[in-house]
Design a protein around this motif. Structure first.
Motif, PDB file in Angstrom:
ATOM      1  N   ILE A 178      11.160  -1.990   3.635  1.00 21.83           N
ATOM      2  CA  ILE A 178      11.801  -2.731   2.536  1.00 21.83           C
ATOM      3  C   ILE A 178      10.779  -3.077   1.457  1.00 21.83           C
ATOM      4  O   ILE A 178      11.028  -2.886   0.260  1.00 21.83           O
ATOM      5  CB  ILE A 178      12.508  -3.986   3.072  1.00 21.83           C
ATOM      6  N   PHE A 179       9.617  -3.593   1.867  1.00 25.46           N
ATOM      7  CA  PHE A 179       8.578  -3.918   0.888  1.00 25.46           C
ATOM      8  C   PHE A 179       8.091  -2.657   0.166  1.00 25.46           C
ATOM      9  O   PHE A 179       7.843  -2.683  -1.041  1.00 25.46           O
ATOM     10  CB  PHE A 179       7.405  -4.636   1.547  1.00 25.46           C
ATOM     11  N   ALA A 180       7.953  -1.548   0.898  1.00 22.50           N
ATOM     12  CA  ALA A 180       7.522  -0.292   0.274  1.00 22.50           C
ATOM     13  C   ALA A 180       8.559   0.185  -0.740  1.00 22.50           C
ATOM     14  O   ALA A 180       8.191   0.674  -1.819  1.00 22.50           O
ATOM     15  CB  ALA A 180       7.288   0.777   1.339  1.00 22.50           C
ATOM     16  N   VAL A 240      15.913   5.222   3.011  1.00 17.11           N
ATOM     17  CA  VAL A 240      14.968   6.156   3.644  1.00 17.11           C
ATOM     18  C   VAL A 240      13.756   5.416   4.202  1.00 17.11           C
ATOM     19  O   VAL A 240      13.356   5.645   5.352  1.00 17.11           O
ATOM     20  CB  VAL A 240      14.544   7.248   2.641  1.00 17.11           C
ATOM     21  N   ASN A 241      13.168   4.521   3.410  1.00 21.79           N
ATOM     22  CA  ASN A 241      11.978   3.802   3.877  1.00 21.79           C
ATOM     23  C   ASN A 241      12.290   2.887   5.053  1.00 21.79           C
ATOM     24  O   ASN A 241      11.456   2.727   5.948  1.00 21.79           O
ATOM     25  CB  ASN A 241      11.351   3.000   2.746  1.00 21.79           C
ATOM     26  N   ALA A 265       0.829  -1.208   0.000  1.00 19.56           N
ATOM     27  CA  ALA A 265       0.000   0.000   0.000  1.00 19.56           C
ATOM     28  C   ALA A 265       0.862   1.256   0.000  1.00 19.56           C
ATOM     29  O   ALA A 265       0.592   2.211  -0.734  1.00 19.56           O
ATOM     30  CB  ALA A 265      -0.940  -0.004   1.211  1.00 19.56           C
ATOM     31  N   ALA A 266       1.916   1.261   0.804  1.00 18.99           N
ATOM     32  CA  ALA A 266       2.817   2.416   0.833  1.00 18.99           C
ATOM     33  C   ALA A 266       3.546   2.570  -0.495  1.00 18.99           C
ATOM     34  O   ALA A 266       3.765   3.693  -0.965  1.00 18.99           O
ATOM     35  CB  ALA A 266       3.818   2.270   1.978  1.00 18.99           C
ATOM     36  N   GLY A 267       3.925   1.459  -1.120  1.00 17.88           N
ATOM     37  CA  GLY A 267       4.583   1.512  -2.421  1.00 17.88           C
ATOM     38  C   GLY A 267       3.680   2.103  -3.491  1.00 17.88           C
ATOM     39  O   GLY A 267       4.131   2.867  -4.346  1.00 17.88           O
TER      40      GLY A 267
END
Length: 170
Positions: free
Chosen positions: A67-69, A143-144, A13-15
């Motif tokens: 990491i996933f984002a 950063v994420n 969702a963040a990605g």
């Protein structure tokens, strides 16, 4: 897999939100920490846990969410770049060149600008640049990850405080 699923869902969702033009400016300071918080909430609901969240668990879920984002955000960004064959910095290259020449020696400024023009040229021709992809992914990853950990730790404090306040009211 069950312990990664909340981070995967919230990171996805963040990605997605990282590529929305007006929303992406809030990415690092708002979207990623909120996604890490929701990953903690989803983890609590999935495990039906009433125990306080530990700092290590919160940091892990925040890191995994970041990491996933970074992965999904980069993938969606590269898809958009591939389809449009444009990147946002292409229009500001002359200003960047003037700034670099004023700050750095001419030889270094020229090398940097040659690389930047090569990246823009690759994207215009092929819709893809490995250097651009790696730079976007690495910067997003750093950063994420940082903001994911911070969001996880702050989310842990919020969730634990709310849970303790509810326990004391009974």
């Amino acid at each position: 897999m069950k312990k990664y699923l909340p981070a995967l869902v919230c990171g996805f969702a963040a990605g997605v939100l990282n590529v929305v033009p007006l929303v992406k400016t809030l990415s690092c300071c708002l979207i990623i920490p909120v996604a890490a918080y929701f990953a903690l909430v989803l983890n609590q609901k999935a495990n039906r846990s009433e125990a306080d969240i530990k700092a290590s668990q919160a940091a892990f879920l925040g890191l995994a969410t970041g990491i996933f984002a970074a992965f999904f955000g980069t993938a969606f960004d590269m898809l958009i770049v591939f389809l449009t064959r444009e990147i946002s910095i292409a229009g500001s290259l002359p200003e960047l060149e003037n700034m670099l020449q004023g700050v750095y020696p001419d030889s270094l400024a020229r090398e940097v600008m040659d690389i930047m023009y090569k990246v823009v040229d690759e994207i215009n021709k092929y819709g893809f640049s490995m250097l651009y992809t790696l730079s976007v992914f690495m910067s997003s990853l750093v950063v994420n990850s940082i903001f994911g950990i911070v969001g996880g730790l702050i989310g842990m404090q919020v969730i634990n405080r709310r849970k303790n306040r509810e326990d004391n009211n009974f």
